[in-house]
Design an enzyme around this catalytic site. Structure first.
Site, short mmCIF file in Angstrom:
data_model
loop_
_atom_site.label_atom_id
_atom_site.label_comp_id
_atom_site.label_asym_id
_atom_site.label_seq_id
_atom_site.Cartn_x
_atom_site.Cartn_y
_atom_site.Cartn_z
CD GLN A 1 -8.29 -1.20 -4.89
OE1 GLN A 1 -7.04 -1.63 -5.20
NE2 GLN A 1 -8.48 -0.11 -4.81
CE LYS B 1 -4.23 0.34 -6.96
NZ LYS B 1 -4.88 0.12 -5.62
CG ASP C 1 -1.97 -1.11 -0.57
OD1 ASP C 1 -1.91 -0.16 -1.17
OD2 ASP C 1 -2.84 -1.89 -0.44
N1 GUN Z 1 -8.67 1.82 -1.73
C1 GUN Z 1 -8.52 3.03 -2.17
N2 GUN Z 1 -7.20 3.42 -2.13
C2 GUN Z 1 -6.40 2.08 -1.90
C3 GUN Z 1 -5.02 1.85 -1.92
O1 GUN Z 1 -4.00 2.74 -1.87
N3 GUN Z 1 -4.58 0.69 -1.55
C4 GUN Z 1 -5.76 -0.33 -1.34
N4 GUN Z 1 -5.44 -1.39 -1.50
N5 GUN Z 1 -6.77 -0.02 -1.37
C5 GUN Z 1 -7.35 1.18 -1.68
#
Ligand code: GUN
Length: 282
Positions: free
Chosen positions: A95, A51, A118
């Protein structure tokens, strides 16, 4: 069979986003995403790294907070509170998964929903469920919708099966499809006869985290298959679909890697820029 090349599409989207970032910077807005990682889960660390790298490619500023696994819930809430009130930050992403001593629902609800790139805050989930525009949509389901749109795969009236009912993928995916007038079935671990659903589906979206879950004998000829799975097997990344055999019967299918994964990240950047543009409107 046509490969649904998410990677190629994401590269094109990121090119366009970079232009938008330059235009925002010309108006003195520097888009900024804050990413919080608690603990040392290696898959999560990899995702966070991807990211941050994607932000860099698009000239979006990213701040990565790597917190110790023993960070308390109150310490995490305090950091989020600081970021919520910092006008130079457009997006906040925590995350998942979080360590078990932290209540993820309390954490997600504490994020300022205007910065919830998100799309996991209950207000954004509510907007999606009511089919109201303006909120943030979760990145993976949004990425899947963009792939379907790009390849002109019609959703109105289509029979779609979503396998997996997580808050991150399955549920919002099903809602987006329903909002696009598809007829949607959500299957999950307690579904008695998965094949009875998948056999009749025009489109199957698999997000179960289970390698080889969808096999050739479970699908009809010409089905569209979207594989959201990311599983590490013998040092290789594989999805949830038996690609080798399913691809022989499918009309369209996403590869893993190179399908949905890169689109998730592109949508995160798109959401961050959408949030940054709100700074100008305010
Ligand atoms: N863990 C797995 N996929 C995601 C996501 O799209 N966002 C976040 N914050 N954590 C994740």
């Amino acid at each position: 069979m046509i490969l649904l090349e998410g990677k190629k599409l994401s590269d094109k989207i990121k090119e366009n986003l970079k232009q938008e970032v330059l235009e925002l910077k010309a108006q003195s807005v520097e888009p900024c995403l804050a990413v919080i990682l608690v603990g040392e889960d290696s898959a999560s660390a990899t995702y966070v790294g991807s990211k941050a790298k994607a932000c860099e490619q698009c000239e979006i500023k990213s701040l990565v907070y790597k917190l110790d696994v023993n960070t308390t819930q109150n310490e995490l809430l305090a950091l989020i509170n600081t970021l919520n009130h910092d006008d130079s930050i457009d997006g906040i992403l925590v995350q998942l998964p979080l360590p078990i001593h932290i209540n993820k629902d309390i954490i997600l609800e504490s994020i300022n929903f205007y910065k919830d790139v998100d799309g996991f805050h209950p207000f954004n989930v509510g907007n999606l469920n009511l089919n109201l525009k303006g909120g943030f949509l979760p990145c993976t389901p949004l990425g899947v919708m963009k792939i379907l749109e790009h390849y002109d795969i019609k959703l109105q009236g289509a029979s779609v099966v979503v396998i997996g009912a997580s808050n991150i993928v399955g549920r919002p995916m099903a809602t987006l499809l329903l909002n696009a007038n598809a007829s949607v079935s959500i299957c999950h671990i307690y579904t008695k006869d998965l094949k009875a659903y998948t056999k009749n589906a025009d489109i199957i979206i698999v997000a179960a985290g289970c390698p080889n879950l969808l096999k050739e004998d479970m699908i009809k000829e010409g089905v569209v298959v979207i594989d959201v799975g990311i599983n590490r097997v013998d040092g290789r990344i594989v999805g949830d679909v038996d690609f080798e055999n399913v691809s022989k019967k499918a009309s369209y299918i996403t590869p893993v890697p190179g399908g949905v994964g890169p689109m998730t990240i592109a949508m995160l950047l798109e959401n961050t820029i959408k949030s940054a543009k709100n700074r100008i409107k305010k």
